[in-house]
Design a protein around this motif. Structure first.
Motif, PDB file in Angstrom:
ATOM      1  N   UNK A 189       0.830  -1.211   0.000  1.00 40.46           N
ATOM      2  CA  UNK A 189       0.000   0.000   0.000  1.00 40.46           C
ATOM      3  C   UNK A 189       0.863   1.259   0.000  1.00 40.46           C
ATOM      4  N   UNK A 190       1.930   1.226   0.795  1.00 37.72           N
ATOM      5  CA  UNK A 190       2.835   2.372   0.834  1.00 37.72           C
ATOM      6  C   UNK A 190       3.508   2.604  -0.512  1.00 37.72           C
ATOM      7  N   UNK A 191       3.826   1.520  -1.184  1.00 35.39           N
ATOM      8  CA  UNK A 191       4.441   1.632  -2.516  1.00 35.39           C
ATOM      9  C   UNK A 191       3.451   2.226  -3.509  1.00 35.39           C
ATOM     10  N   UNK A 192       2.205   1.756  -3.473  1.00 36.55           N
ATOM     11  CA  UNK A 192       1.173   2.322  -4.355  1.00 36.55           C
ATOM     12  C   UNK A 192       0.983   3.809  -4.069  1.00 36.55           C
ATOM     13  N   UNK A 193       0.981   4.181  -2.802  1.00 34.61           N
ATOM     14  CA  UNK A 193       0.828   5.588  -2.437  1.00 34.61           C
ATOM     15  C   UNK A 193       1.960   6.408  -3.056  1.00 34.61           C
ATOM     16  N   UNK A 194       3.163   5.878  -3.015  1.00 33.42           N
ATOM     17  CA  UNK A 194       4.307   6.563  -3.601  1.00 33.42           C
ATOM     18  C   UNK A 194       4.175   6.721  -5.110  1.00 33.42           C
TER      19      UNK A 194
END
Length: 227
Positions: free
Chosen positions: A115-120
């Motif tokens: 999820x953090x990667x997608x947010x980035x």
């Protein structure tokens, strides 16, 4: 149906996924009988929206395991999980999405990493689009945020000139993100979805209805959205 009385000029009707819950925001001076008559007059439109949500394809829950399907900008990748004693990260190569995690990392933590990667991804893709459309529309955004949103793809606060985007937009084609940028920036000129807003969208992005339909017919999150 939820009815909310607010200090607004016009009545607004919304239908929310995943089950088509109806919400009416009405001027505080308006009586319930008038609101009821208005809602009944819109029953055909409400039922069409509810059917659209019922028919929409939904993702199966992700477990972040080997050979599981994941998406980036509308393209499908197969997940590869590598346990390594290094900082966790996501890497792309050809049609493979490699999730590198420390040994023993559980499903919840794996989800948080992805999820953090997608947010980035959204944080990196949005600024050039915002800059492009700020100039074309003649508006200025103070700040933008990317976060998981349960009931909408984006939002705008015209008073603070802040806009928000759903993390899951990174899973959709980039045209969908650009449509959301135009949509939210247009709200800085017209906060509601009235005829002026529609005319504005028609002028700025003549194919906006196509992009909206493209976004809404693609698989959405499996989770039960809250209101």
């Amino acid at each position: 149906m939820d009815v909310v009385l607010k200090d607004i000029k016009n009545i607004h009707l919304s239908v929310y996924p995943p089950h088509g819950k109806v919400r009416v925001a009405a001027p505080s001076r308006m009586d319930l009988d008038t609101i009821r008559v208005f809602t009944i007059s819109k029953l055909d439109w409400i039922r069409k929206q509810q059917k659209k949500f019922r028919d929409q394809e939904r993702e199966t829950p992700r477990e972040y395991l080997e050979r599981e399907s994941h998406f980036l900008w509308g393209r499908r990748y197969l997940m590869r999980v590598v346990e390594v004693d290094e900082a966790p990260r996501v890497e792309l190569e050809h049609r493979t999405m490699t999730l590198k995690v420390r040994p023993g990392t559980d499903e919840e933590k794996r989800q948080a990493i992805v999820d953090g990667w997608y947010r980035g991804q959204v944080k990196a893709a949005a600024p050039p689009l915002i800059k492009k459309w700020e100039k074309r529309i003649g508006v200025q955004v103070e700040r933008f945020f990317v976060r998981r949103m349960k009931t909408r793809w984006g939002s705008c606060n015209p008073a603070t000139r802040c806009i928000r985007f759903n993390t899951d937009l990174a899973k959709k084609p980039k045209d969908c993100l650009e449509y959301l940028v135009v949509h939210e920036l247009a709200h800085l000129l017209e906060p509601t979805h009235n005829p002026r807003f529609v005319a504005l969208m028609d002028r700025l992005m003549p194919k906006w209805r196509f992009y909206r339909e493209q976004l809404n017919r693609l698989p959405v999150s499996h989770e039960e959205w809250l209101y």
